[in-house]
Design a protein around this motif. Structure first.
Motif, PDB file in Angstrom:
ATOM      1  N   UNK A 140       0.829  -1.207   0.000  1.00 15.69           N
ATOM      2  CA  UNK A 140       0.000   0.000   0.000  1.00 15.69           C
ATOM      3  C   UNK A 140       0.863   1.257   0.000  1.00 15.69           C
ATOM      4  N   UNK A 141       1.950   1.215   0.755  1.00 18.33           N
ATOM      5  CA  UNK A 141       2.858   2.362   0.792  1.00 18.33           C
ATOM      6  C   UNK A 141       3.512   2.560  -0.570  1.00 18.33           C
ATOM      7  N   UNK A 142       3.912   1.452  -1.201  1.00 18.25           N
ATOM      8  CA  UNK A 142       4.528   1.540  -2.522  1.00 18.25           C
ATOM      9  C   UNK A 142       3.530   2.113  -3.532  1.00 18.25           C
ATOM     10  N   UNK A 143       2.279   1.671  -3.490  1.00 19.46           N
ATOM     11  CA  UNK A 143       1.264   2.188  -4.406  1.00 19.46           C
ATOM     12  C   UNK A 143       1.011   3.677  -4.172  1.00 19.46           C
ATOM     13  N   UNK A 144       1.021   4.098  -2.912  1.00 22.31           N
ATOM     14  CA  UNK A 144       0.819   5.520  -2.607  1.00 22.31           C
ATOM     15  C   UNK A 144       1.965   6.357  -3.167  1.00 22.31           C
ATOM     16  N   UNK A 145       3.182   5.847  -3.048  1.00 22.12           N
ATOM     17  CA  UNK A 145       4.352   6.561  -3.589  1.00 22.12           C
ATOM     18  C   UNK A 145       4.243   6.643  -5.110  1.00 22.12           C
ATOM     19  N   UNK A 146       3.860   5.543  -5.749  1.00 22.99           N
ATOM     20  CA  UNK A 146       3.717   5.548  -7.205  1.00 22.99           C
ATOM     21  C   UNK A 146       2.631   6.516  -7.647  1.00 22.99           C
ATOM     22  N   UNK A 147       1.523   6.536  -6.920  1.00 26.92           N
ATOM     23  CA  UNK A 147       0.425   7.449  -7.261  1.00 26.92           C
ATOM     24  C   UNK A 147       0.873   8.902  -7.131  1.00 26.92           C
ATOM     25  N   UNK A 148       1.727   9.171  -6.159  1.00 28.54           N
ATOM     26  CA  UNK A 148       2.185  10.533  -5.914  1.00 28.54           C
ATOM     27  C   UNK A 148       3.195  10.992  -6.962  1.00 28.54           C
ATOM     28  N   UNK A 149       4.087  10.105  -7.395  1.00 28.00           N
ATOM     29  CA  UNK A 149       5.201  10.514  -8.241  1.00 28.00           C
ATOM     30  C   UNK A 149       5.046  10.185  -9.723  1.00 28.00           C
ATOM     31  N   UNK A 150       3.990   9.463 -10.120  1.00 26.99           N
ATOM     32  CA  UNK A 150       3.808   9.125 -11.527  1.00 26.99           C
ATOM     33  C   UNK A 150       2.569   9.817 -12.085  1.00 26.99           C
ATOM     34  N   UNK A 151       2.675  10.324 -13.298  1.00 27.28           N
ATOM     35  CA  UNK A 151       1.505  10.875 -13.973  1.00 27.28           C
ATOM     36  C   UNK A 151       0.633   9.706 -14.441  1.00 27.28           C
ATOM     37  N   UNK A 152      -0.562  10.019 -14.919  1.00 26.98           N
ATOM     38  CA  UNK A 152      -1.471   8.964 -15.377  1.00 26.98           C
ATOM     39  C   UNK A 152      -0.867   8.171 -16.534  1.00 26.98           C
ATOM     40  N   UNK A 153      -0.234   8.866 -17.469  1.00 30.18           N
ATOM     41  CA  UNK A 153       0.383   8.187 -18.611  1.00 30.18           C
ATOM     42  C   UNK A 153       1.509   7.258 -18.181  1.00 30.18           C
ATOM     43  N   UNK A 154       2.317   7.697 -17.234  1.00 28.07           N
ATOM     44  CA  UNK A 154       3.417   6.864 -16.745  1.00 28.07           C
ATOM     45  C   UNK A 154       2.880   5.647 -16.004  1.00 28.07           C
ATOM     46  N   UNK A 155       1.808   5.841 -15.234  1.00 26.15           N
ATOM     47  CA  UNK A 155       1.201   4.712 -14.515  1.00 26.15           C
ATOM     48  C   UNK A 155       0.624   3.699 -15.493  1.00 26.15           C
ATOM     49  N   UNK A 156      -0.012   4.191 -16.568  1.00 27.05           N
ATOM     50  CA  UNK A 156      -0.571   3.292 -17.574  1.00 27.05           C
ATOM     51  C   UNK A 156       0.528   2.493 -18.260  1.00 27.05           C
ATOM     52  N   UNK A 157       1.629   3.155 -18.570  1.00 26.31           N
ATOM     53  CA  UNK A 157       2.746   2.461 -19.208  1.00 26.31           C
ATOM     54  C   UNK A 157       3.319   1.403 -18.275  1.00 26.31           C
ATOM     55  N   UNK A 158       3.473   1.750 -17.012  1.00 25.04           N
ATOM     56  CA  UNK A 158       4.001   0.795 -16.032  1.00 25.04           C
ATOM     57  C   UNK A 158       3.051  -0.390 -15.863  1.00 25.04           C
ATOM     58  N   UNK A 159       1.749  -0.133 -15.843  1.00 24.21           N
ATOM     59  CA  UNK A 159       0.771  -1.221 -15.734  1.00 24.21           C
ATOM     60  C   UNK A 159       0.823  -2.133 -16.952  1.00 24.21           C
ATOM     61  N   UNK A 160       1.012  -1.550 -18.141  1.00 24.23           N
ATOM     62  CA  UNK A 160       1.113  -2.365 -19.352  1.00 24.23           C
ATOM     63  C   UNK A 160       2.349  -3.255 -19.297  1.00 24.23           C
ATOM     64  N   UNK A 161       3.458  -2.706 -18.824  1.00 28.37           N
ATOM     65  CA  UNK A 161       4.681  -3.502 -18.696  1.00 28.37           C
ATOM     66  C   UNK A 161       4.470  -4.612 -17.684  1.00 28.37           C
ATOM     67  N   UNK A 162       3.814  -4.291 -16.576  1.00 31.06           N
ATOM     68  CA  UNK A 162       3.592  -5.288 -15.528  1.00 31.06           C
ATOM     69  C   UNK A 162       2.676  -6.413 -16.007  1.00 31.06           C
ATOM     70  N   UNK A 163       1.739  -6.100 -16.884  1.00 35.79           N
ATOM     71  CA  UNK A 163       0.854  -7.141 -17.421  1.00 35.79           C
ATOM     72  C   UNK A 163       1.630  -8.122 -18.291  1.00 35.79           C
ATOM     73  N   UNK A 164       2.573  -7.622 -19.070  1.00 40.76           N
ATOM     74  CA  UNK A 164       3.322  -8.503 -19.968  1.00 40.76           C
ATOM     75  C   UNK A 164       4.523  -9.141 -19.290  1.00 40.76           C
ATOM     76  N   UNK A 165       5.164  -8.413 -18.388  1.00 39.34           N
ATOM     77  CA  UNK A 165       6.353  -8.925 -17.701  1.00 39.34           C
ATOM     78  C   UNK A 165       6.240  -8.596 -16.212  1.00 39.34           C
TER      79      UNK A 165
END
Length: 117
Positions: A44-69
């Protein structure tokens, strides 16, 4: 955390889920429960940090990478969280910066050039 309503709601949901788990287990496995609680808090802490420091586009890109790898996506999340906690991130990471970070963290790939004669 910063007292954000989303963070408060996340904490309430986490507490409710932990109560449900306690009821199901009937008090067995306190050590396992404590370990799981600690792991959920860290996630939860890691997700809060990611939400704070990543824009929506960066979060979407990271989620796409996480889905494939999934392993690589988790590695990138940990790296971003570590950079944020060390104070090396100024502002938010946008999609272009996330793309550069992914290229930087991606393991070396061998390329093959095939020439036909």
């Amino acid at each position: 955390m910063s007292g954000n309503p989303d963070d408060e709601r996340l904490e309430e949901l986490r507490e409710q889920k932990m109560e449900d788990l306690r009821e199901r287990q009937g008090g067995e496995g306190d050590a396992a429960e404590a370990q799981q609680q600690a792991q959920e808090r860290a996630e939860a802490q890691q997700e809060a940090v990611l939400k704070q420091y990543l824009t929506d586009g960066a979060r979407q890109r990271l989620n796409a990478v996480e889905m494939s790898k999934p392993q690589f996506g988790e590695k990138v999340k940990k790296q971003v969280a570590a950079l944020a906690q060390s104070g090396r991130i100024q502002g938010q990471i946008d999609e272009d910066q996330m793309r550069d970070l992914l290229k930087e963290l991606q393991p070396e790939q061998k390329s093959f050039d095939i020439r036909r004669r």
